[in-house]
Design an enzyme around this catalytic site. Structure first.
Site, PDB file in Angstrom:
ATOM      1  N   LYS A 116      26.077  56.855  60.306  1.00 50.00           N
ATOM      2  CA  LYS A 116      27.100  56.072  59.608  1.00 50.00           C
ATOM      3  C   LYS A 116      26.726  54.587  59.564  1.00 50.00           C
ATOM      4  O   LYS A 116      27.327  53.809  58.838  1.00 50.00           O
ATOM      5  CB  LYS A 116      28.458  56.279  60.259  1.00 50.00           C
ATOM      6  CG  LYS A 116      28.965  57.738  60.163  1.00 50.00           C
ATOM      7  CD  LYS A 116      30.309  57.916  60.840  1.00 50.00           C
ATOM      8  CE  LYS A 116      30.756  59.359  60.953  1.00 50.00           C
ATOM      9  NZ  LYS A 116      31.337  59.890  59.711  1.00 50.00           N
ATOM     10  N   HIS A 124      30.716  71.437  56.769  1.00 54.29           N
ATOM     11  CA  HIS A 124      30.984  69.995  56.775  1.00 54.29           C
ATOM     12  C   HIS A 124      29.778  69.164  57.162  1.00 54.29           C
ATOM     13  O   HIS A 124      29.915  67.954  57.335  1.00 54.29           O
ATOM     14  CB  HIS A 124      32.119  69.654  57.744  1.00 54.29           C
ATOM     15  CG  HIS A 124      33.439  70.240  57.393  1.00 54.29           C
ATOM     16  ND1 HIS A 124      34.388  69.549  56.671  1.00 54.29           N
ATOM     17  CD2 HIS A 124      33.974  71.453  57.640  1.00 54.29           C
ATOM     18  CE1 HIS A 124      35.459  70.314  56.509  1.00 54.29           C
ATOM     19  NE2 HIS A 124      35.229  71.477  57.091  1.00 54.29           N
ATOM     20  N   LYS A 165      40.714  56.792  51.196  1.00 53.04           N
ATOM     21  CA  LYS A 165      41.949  56.127  51.654  1.00 53.04           C
ATOM     22  C   LYS A 165      41.890  54.631  51.364  1.00 53.04           C
ATOM     23  O   LYS A 165      42.864  54.035  50.900  1.00 53.04           O
ATOM     24  CB  LYS A 165      42.132  56.346  53.164  1.00 53.04           C
ATOM     25  CG  LYS A 165      42.396  57.802  53.534  1.00 53.04           C
ATOM     26  CD  LYS A 165      42.204  58.087  55.029  1.00 53.04           C
ATOM     27  CE  LYS A 165      42.075  59.591  55.251  1.00 53.04           C
ATOM     28  NZ  LYS A 165      41.631  59.934  56.611  1.00 53.04           N
ATOM     29  N   LYS A 174      35.526  54.476  61.351  1.00 57.06           N
ATOM     30  CA  LYS A 174      35.043  55.858  61.370  1.00 57.06           C
ATOM     31  C   LYS A 174      34.436  56.109  62.742  1.00 57.06           C
ATOM     32  O   LYS A 174      34.228  55.169  63.507  1.00 57.06           O
ATOM     33  CB  LYS A 174      34.004  56.092  60.277  1.00 57.06           C
ATOM     34  CG  LYS A 174      32.887  55.038  60.233  1.00 57.06           C
ATOM     35  CD  LYS A 174      31.969  55.203  59.035  1.00 57.06           C
ATOM     36  CE  LYS A 174      32.521  54.639  57.756  1.00 57.06           C
ATOM     37  NZ  LYS A 174      32.881  55.660  56.783  1.00 57.06           N
ATOM     38  N   ARG A 175      34.150  57.379  63.068  1.00 57.64           N
ATOM     39  CA  ARG A 175      33.470  57.648  64.320  1.00 57.64           C
ATOM     40  C   ARG A 175      32.154  56.885  64.369  1.00 57.64           C
ATOM     41  O   ARG A 175      31.539  56.609  63.331  1.00 57.64           O
ATOM     42  CB  ARG A 175      33.204  59.148  64.464  1.00 57.64           C
ATOM     43  CG  ARG A 175      34.421  59.932  64.911  1.00 57.64           C
ATOM     44  CD  ARG A 175      34.932  59.454  66.261  1.00 57.64           C
ATOM     45  NE  ARG A 175      34.059  59.883  67.322  1.00 57.64           N
ATOM     46  CZ  ARG A 175      34.297  60.918  68.116  1.00 57.64           C
ATOM     47  NH1 ARG A 175      35.408  61.625  67.971  1.00 57.64           N
ATOM     48  NH2 ARG A 175      33.457  61.247  69.070  1.00 57.64           N
ATOM     49  N   THR A 207      36.177  60.618  54.017  1.00 62.40           N
ATOM     50  CA  THR A 207      37.516  60.636  53.432  1.00 62.40           C
ATOM     51  C   THR A 207      38.173  59.267  53.616  1.00 62.40           C
ATOM     52  O   THR A 207      39.065  58.905  52.849  1.00 62.40           O
ATOM     53  CB  THR A 207      38.400  61.724  54.079  1.00 62.40           C
ATOM     54  OG1 THR A 207      38.210  61.686  55.497  1.00 62.40           O
ATOM     55  CG2 THR A 207      38.031  63.103  53.568  1.00 62.40           C
TER      56      THR A 207
HETATM   57  C1  26Q Z   1      30.735  71.386  67.624  1.00 68.51           C
HETATM   58  C2  26Q Z   1      30.300  72.102  68.734  1.00 68.51           C
HETATM   59  C3  26Q Z   1      30.658  71.703  70.004  1.00 68.51           C
HETATM   60  C4  26Q Z   1      31.494  70.611  70.161  1.00 68.51           C
HETATM   61  C5  26Q Z   1      31.936  69.905  69.061  1.00 68.51           C
HETATM   62  C6  26Q Z   1      31.551  70.286  67.790  1.00 68.51           C
HETATM   63  C7  26Q Z   1      32.010  69.527  66.604  1.00 68.51           C
HETATM   64  C8  26Q Z   1      33.288  68.987  66.565  1.00 68.51           C
HETATM   65  C9  26Q Z   1      33.702  68.270  65.478  1.00 68.51           C
HETATM   66  C10 26Q Z   1      31.188  69.338  65.521  1.00 68.51           C
HETATM   67  C11 26Q Z   1      31.615  68.626  64.415  1.00 68.51           C
HETATM   68  C12 26Q Z   1      32.891  68.070  64.383  1.00 68.51           C
HETATM   69  C13 26Q Z   1      33.401  67.283  63.274  1.00 68.51           C
HETATM   70  C14 26Q Z   1      32.764  67.091  62.152  1.00 68.51           C
HETATM   71  C15 26Q Z   1      33.312  66.255  61.089  1.00 68.51           C
HETATM   72  O1  26Q Z   1      34.325  65.595  61.266  1.00 68.51           O
HETATM   73  N1  26Q Z   1      32.673  66.237  59.914  1.00 68.51           N
HETATM   74  C16 26Q Z   1      33.169  65.430  58.813  1.00 68.51           C
HETATM   75  O2  26Q Z   1      34.012  66.248  58.018  1.00 68.51           O
HETATM   76  C17 26Q Z   1      34.661  65.479  57.024  1.00 68.51           C
HETATM   77  C18 26Q Z   1      35.618  66.402  56.298  1.00 68.51           C
HETATM   78  O3  26Q Z   1      34.921  67.279  55.483  1.00 68.51           O
HETATM   79  C19 26Q Z   1      33.652  64.846  56.094  1.00 68.51           C
HETATM   80  O4  26Q Z   1      34.354  64.011  55.208  1.00 68.51           O
HETATM   81  C20 26Q Z   1      32.622  64.048  56.864  1.00 68.51           C
HETATM   82  O5  26Q Z   1      31.613  63.587  55.997  1.00 68.51           O
HETATM   83  C21 26Q Z   1      32.024  64.904  57.962  1.00 68.51           C
HETATM   84  O6  26Q Z   1      31.151  64.142  58.757  1.00 68.51           O
END
Ligand code: 26Q
Length: 840
Positions: free
Chosen positions: A580, A383, A686, A574-575, A682
């Site tokens: 972003k 991702h 939406k 979004k976050r 995503t």
């Molecule tokens: C990793 C290690 C330690 C702590 C937290 C994490 C961690 C947690 C969540 C790393 C990444 C995430 C989330 C990532 C994320 O939401 N990525 C998004 O995924 C979506 C679905 O595929 C995409 O549409 C987005 O572009 C992408 O940013």
């Protein structure tokens, strides 16, 4: 009432003329009277209250309980059907499932929403008020977690045998409060007064070993056996959340693991008089599933996070194996035929050595057979390309927590390096790149490499992203195993993201083209024929206006800000992350403000900029950007020279349930990441599905959205991926833009003053600093001018009401590709090779 009554026959005739409007022929699973009786029954016998005493919370619980009866009946049928047919199933491993609220969703998926609403009305209760009682199930950060939730909805809808596996966090993503413009984090307690959907399954508790040491045993024939003697054992308690497919036939399960102390393990300490020590161990064990890490796109490297990952993977694998053994005993030969495990990013990658450990150490399979099973079982979704988000764990940390797994990882790597040597003899640079182990000053385990090596398929989440995965992230793997890296473009469930969240638009669409689009989203295509039809345009925009009015009320209630619904509702949700580029949006807003101050007649259509975003608590600049948005908002909203044209709103605590309110009301969707940085996005899908026009860069799924809607129905701006790379190669100097563009300079200097933060000059300087001395890593200044021009074009387009309505309709009409049903079908065809299983 009267208008809809008089309007009805007219639309019905029209719809009949244009196309056979699909009408519901199915009998609802429950009648209004049955729902009403069931709600009252639960009010009395589950909640111990009655119709006179019940508050909305009690009504909510009773309604959930009434629906849950039906859910559980269908769940039993589904599980029996899957068991009898011994189906191959997909197991979706994810550290996050961002489910949001379930009552409205479950009622919609059973097609009982209207009946339930009517039943409650007869009891003097408004369903919309009842729905607001439900806390969001916020067991995820953002896109990745919500994708998992959309996927399990589609899996159930498509009657595919599937189970989601994850963590039963006691506290989901923090609740955001805004104090003096700044983000404050508060704990989220989503199950404080009980969650009516989850079912505890003590009969399926698992035990998970941790820490300790590995003993090497030598067999009589010289064979070597490894035995892990754990230093601690924790209990995994499964909680099942039923996942109702649309139509209510298949009900799958999301199984979430809660950690608890293992009683018997601490028994010795306890007996030896170590009561307090035993309790301490208990507390540690219970900490594992306590809280969701609030970081996305950053690798935190914390020990507890690794334990969380291992904990839910180990529980899930044991659960899968127990089920497999029930049907196939000790015959492992059919395991990979029955089981496919999808790894949602690298967070569950420790499953790969864990399955090897079970097969080699426990089942005593030889390494080659075990590896063959493993590499036919796992598939991995990437991702992100951001280097800081690629998971790496110190080898020392893995050794301490999972000593046997580190040995297995070394063995996997050793054998893999031999394969690399065969393909590229003597090429040590190649080995260094492909190795699971990064030989830095501290040895690190690269979870991405482990995932690619241990899986039979790897996919990115949008076409461009998957290309970049092949070209930039894993080019050596692409050369080694051509065809293993592939693409599955993300999608969203149209049940939640149109039918349920935008009932007025759904109703309009039903009348025009029939009601089978929720499971066949390409059907929306036929709305294109009405894009230039004046009546339909008016109806479509009337719905949008009504949705804007509702959001305006919500904005007023939450922030006190009054917004004009004739203004353009421009939304970025979004976050919060630099890539972003919420700060690009903000700087543009400041530029507009400045233009208005310089020229009171500055010609623009009134516009309300609306933000929703949470920042990771430790991400200083992201929190500063939230502060800046709020401070600029305060100034502009209270400045009579500008506030007729410009308003800025930051809605606190952005989450799934607020997205459901904001998305239907959006005119404009901001998707403005630096090209090459947003894997897919995503929210973009939406918003477009609900008739918002995108202003965006050629990044992630925006590119595919632009292909679908056509260049005339989207505002594309900014550097392309190749241009960003070139700029980096040739040396990018943000000061060039600062000195050459008066507006950029003025706006950035403004941030340094105390204009927006009276008495506190410099409170917003970190943003300017990051864009100049910080080198502007996300090319905000390079893209500013192009963004500004796109905004002018957008503003102009909005003034042509008919043209805008046409664009909005076409956006809705062309979103068929982005249903998560299509994504799931792609996974089935390309990766999972799964058959659906009809449940009677
Ligand atoms: C990793 C290690 C330690 C702590 C937290 C994490 C961690 C947690 C969540 C790393 C990444 C995430 C989330 C990532 C994320 O939401 N990525 C998004 O995924 C979506 C679905 O595929 C995409 O549409 C987005 O572009 C992408 O940013």
């Amino acid at each position: 009432m009267t208008t809809s009554k008089t309007a009805k026959p007219k639309t019905a005739t029209k719809a009949a003329k244009t196309k056979k409007a699909a009408t519901k022929t199915t009998v609802p699973a429950l009648s209004k009277a049955e729902i009403k009786a069931s709600i009252i029954k639960h009010l009395h016998s589950t909640l111990g209250t009655d119709e006179n005493k019940a508050n909305n919370h009690a009504w909510w619980k009773a309604t959930c309980a009434a629906i849950q009866e039906l859910v559980l009946e269908r769940l039993r049928t589904t599980q029996k059907t899957h068991y009898v047919n011994d189906t191959r199933a997909v197991h979706y491993f994810s550290a996050e499932f961002l489910m949001g609220r379930l009552l409205s969703n479950n009622m919609h998926n059973f097609e009982l929403f209207d009946e339930a609403s009517a039943a409650l009305k007869e009891l003097g209760v408004e369903l919309t008020d009842v729905l607001e009682e439900e806390p969001d199930m916020a067991l995820g950060n953002g896109g990745l977690g919500r994708l998992a939730a959309c996927f399990i909805d589609s899996l159930a809808t498509k009657e595919l045998p599937a189970i989601g596996y994850g963590l039963h966090y006691e506290h989901g993503l923090f609740r955001q409060e805004i104090k003096n413009g700044a983000q404050i984090e508060r704990p989220d307690s989503w199950r404080d007064y009980g969650n009516p959907w989850e079912i505890c399954r003590p009969e399926s508790i698992q035990e998970v070993p941790l820490y300790g040491y590995v003993e090497t045993k030598y067999g009589a024939n010289g064979s070597i056996q490894k035995e892990w003697h754990p230093g601690n054992i924790v209990k995994g308690v499964p909680w099942d959340i039923p996942v109702v497919g649309y139509g209510g036939k298949t009900v799958n399960v999301l199984r979430l693991w809660q950690s608890e102390a293992s009683d018997y393990f601490n028994w010795d300490v306890f007996n030896a008089g170590g009561y307090v020590d035993a309790q301490r161990e208990n507390i540690q064990s219970e900490t594992i599933s306590k809280v969701l890490y609030p970081n996305d796109e950053t690798e935190a490297g914390k020990e507890l996070r690794l334990i969380q990952q291992y904990f839910f993977c180990a529980c899930s694998l044991k659960d899968i194996i127990r089920r497999y053994k029930r049907a196939h005993g000790d015959d492992w030969s059919r395991f990979a035929e029955q089981v496919v495990i999808q790894l949602n990013d690298t967070h569950p990658a420790i499953s790969i050595p864990e399955l090897m450990r079970i097969l080699v150490d426990r089942a005593q399979l030889d390494w080659e057979s075990a590896w063959e099973i493993c590499t036919k079982t796992f598939a991995y979704t990437n991702h992100t390309l951001l280097p800081e988000a690629l998971e790496k764990w110190p080898a020392r940390m893995i050794e301490k927590i999972l000593p046997r797994h580190l040995e297995i990882i070394y063995e996997i790597n050793h054998r893999f390096m031999a394969e690399v040597e065969e393909k590229w003899p003597g090429d040590n640079a190649m080995k260094a790149k492909l190795s699971i182990i990064e030989e830095s000053s501290e040895k690190m385990v690269r979870m991405g490499n482990l995932s690619v090596i241990g899986s039979f398929a790897v996919n990115g989440v949008a076409a461009i992203h998957s290309e970049l995965v092949k070209k930039n992230l894993f080019p050596e793997f692409e050369a080694l195993w051509p065809g293993k890296l592939t693409n599955v473009t993300n999608g969203i469930t149209p049940r939640r993201w149109l039918k349920a969240c935008n009932p007025a638009l759904s109703e309009l669409i039903n009348k025009k083209i029939g009601d089978d689009w929720p499971t066949d989203l390409d059907k929306l295509q036929s709305l294109s024929a009405f894009a230039t039809n004046k009546t339909f345009q008016n109806q479509f925009m009337k719905v949008k206006l009504a949705n804007k009015k509702k959001l305006a009320e919500e904005i007023k209630a939450q922030t006190g800000i009054v917004v004009d619904t004739n203004a353009i509702f421009d939304i970025q949700i979004k976050r919060l992350h630099e890539y972003k580029r919420q700060h690009l949006n903000l700087i543009h807003i400041m530029a507009l403000y400045r233009r208005i101050l310089e020229n009171p007649d500055y010609d623009m259509h009134p516009r309300v900029f609306i933000f929703g975003a949470k920042a990771a608590p430790g991400y200083k600049l992201a929190k500063d950007i939230i502060l800046a948005i709020n401070k600029v908002a305060e100034k502009i909203n209270n400045d009579p020279r500008a506030n007729q044209k410009l308003k800025v709103v930051f809605l606190p605590n952005y989450r799934v349930s607020s997205a459901e309110k904001m998305i239907p009301a959006a005119d404009v969707s901001q998707q403005i990441s630096t090209a090459g940085k947003e894997a897919s996005g995503t929210g973009n899908m939406k918003l477009a599905l609900n008739g918002a026009i995108t202003i965006g860069t050629l990044d992630g799924a925006n590119i595919e959205i632009a292909e679908e809607v056509g260049d005339d129905n989207i505002f594309i701006f900014g550097l392309t991926v190749d241009e960003v790379y070139k700029l980096n190669e040739n040396g990018y100097n943000p000061y060039d833009y600062y000195y050459q563009n008066r507006e950029i300079k003025a706006v950035l200097d403004w941030l340094d003053s105390d204009y927006f933060t009276p008495g506190q000059p410099g409170a917003l300087s970190s943003i300017k600093q990051s864009l100049l001395d910080g080198g502007d890593p996300y090319k905000v200044l390079a893209d500013f001018e192009s963004y500004s021009e796109a905004n002018i074009a957008l503003d102009k387009a909005y003034r042509d009401k008919a043209k805008w309505a046409q664009m909005a309709i076409l956006n809705t009409a062309k979103m068929g590709k982005f249903t998560s049903d299509r994504s799931i079908q792609d996974y089935v065809d390309k990766i999972w090779k799964l058959d659906s299983c009809a449940v009677k």
